[in-house]
Scaffold this motif. Structure first.
Motif, short mmCIF file in Angstrom:
data_model
loop_
_atom_site.label_atom_id
_atom_site.label_comp_id
_atom_site.label_asym_id
_atom_site.label_seq_id
_atom_site.Cartn_x
_atom_site.Cartn_y
_atom_site.Cartn_z
N VAL A 55 0.93 -1.24 -0.01
CA VAL A 55 -0.13 -0.09 0.15
C VAL A 55 1.02 1.32 -0.01
N GLY A 56 0.51 2.30 -0.68
CA GLY A 56 1.30 3.39 -1.00
C GLY A 56 2.37 3.25 -2.22
N SER A 57 2.52 2.11 -2.74
CA SER A 57 3.27 2.26 -4.21
C SER A 57 2.42 2.89 -4.88
N THR A 58 2.98 3.29 -6.48
CA THR A 58 2.55 4.03 -7.25
C THR A 58 2.35 3.13 -8.52
N ILE A 59 1.40 3.10 -9.00
CA ILE A 59 0.87 2.68 -10.63
C ILE A 59 1.04 3.87 -11.21
N ARG A 60 1.76 3.71 -12.41
CA ARG A 60 1.79 4.81 -13.42
C ARG A 60 1.27 4.21 -14.80
N ILE A 61 0.43 4.89 -15.50
CA ILE A 61 -0.02 4.42 -16.65
C ILE A 61 0.29 5.54 -17.59
N GLY A 62 1.20 5.72 -18.32
CA GLY A 62 1.46 6.71 -19.20
C GLY A 62 1.79 7.92 -18.23
N ASP A 63 1.06 9.10 -18.47
CA ASP A 63 1.23 10.23 -17.84
C ASP A 63 0.54 10.20 -16.29
N LEU A 64 -0.37 9.30 -16.23
CA LEU A 64 -1.25 9.11 -15.00
C LEU A 64 -0.49 8.41 -13.84
N ALA A 65 -0.78 8.64 -12.44
CA ALA A 65 -0.41 8.01 -11.58
C ALA A 65 -1.43 7.77 -10.27
N ALA A 66 -1.38 6.67 -9.58
CA ALA A 66 -2.21 6.69 -8.50
C ALA A 66 -1.65 5.61 -7.55
N SER A 67 -1.80 5.96 -6.08
CA SER A 67 -1.21 5.21 -5.21
C SER A 67 -2.21 3.93 -4.77
N VAL A 68 -1.44 2.88 -4.77
CA VAL A 68 -1.94 1.57 -4.46
C VAL A 68 -2.53 1.69 -2.96
N THR A 69 -3.93 1.29 -2.94
CA THR A 69 -4.46 1.37 -1.62
C THR A 69 -4.84 -0.23 -0.96
N ALA A 70 -4.92 -1.30 -1.86
CA ALA A 70 -5.06 -2.38 -1.36
C ALA A 70 -4.60 -3.50 -2.56
N VAL A 71 -4.04 -4.58 -2.11
CA VAL A 71 -3.79 -5.75 -2.87
C VAL A 71 -4.20 -6.86 -2.62
N GLY A 72 -5.26 -7.55 -3.75
CA GLY A 72 -5.67 -8.82 -2.92
C GLY A 72 -5.04 -9.98 -2.95
N GLU A 73 -5.08 -10.91 -2.40
CA GLU A 73 -4.34 -12.02 -1.78
C GLU A 73 -3.76 -12.83 -2.95
N THR A 74 -4.25 -13.05 -4.09
CA THR A 74 -3.74 -13.57 -5.19
C THR A 74 -3.43 -12.68 -6.59
N ALA A 75 -3.59 -11.48 -6.17
CA ALA A 75 -3.41 -10.66 -7.13
C ALA A 75 -1.94 -10.61 -7.72
#
Length: 127
Positions: A55-75
């Motif tokens: 949680v708190g890691s960053t997902i970057r998609i092209g010019d967009l960025a969002a912070s991870v808020t949850a990761v499912g157990e098998t994701a």
């Protein structure tokens, strides 16, 4: 900076824009069956996956960025084994589905605009 995953988009299914507008992005590795490809972004990973993002890691998609808020157990296992993951940009603190990674909300139209062949998706964290 720790890079957990880096991939490049290769194909965008015809139903992806509608899902992106609703804050959902489904990734499948190249070669997914046609019925899955219709609702998915196909991609080719550009290197091995690192450790699971926290949680708190960053997902970057092209010019967009969002912070991870949850990761499912098998994701993370699905990402590394099959190249499949569902990103939900809903800000949830707990994933509803085990194969889901949740992140801060982003504008659906902005997300859809970034989804084109050649766009990189990078999941990274500081440190």
């Amino acid at each position: 900076m720790t890079i957990h995953y880096k991939t490049r988009l290769t194909s965008i299914g015809p139903e992806v824009a509608d899902l992106a507008e609703g804050g959902v992005l489904i990734l499948f590795a190249d070669g997914a069956p046609p019925e899955l490809a219709e609702v998915s972004v196909l991609h080719a990973a550009e290197g091995p996956a690192g450790p699971p993002p926290a949680v708190g890691s960053t997902i970057r998609i092209g010019d967009l960025a969002a912070s991870v808020t949850a990761v499912g157990e098998t994701a993370w296992a699905k990402v590394t084994d099959m190249g499949h993951v569902v990103f939900s940009f809903n800000g949830a603190s707990q994933a509803d589905r085990p194969g889901e990674i949740c992140a801060d909300p982003i504008d659906g139209a902005d997300l859809a605009a970034q989804l084109k062949s050649g766009t990189d998706i990078i999941i990274e964290s500081a440190g």
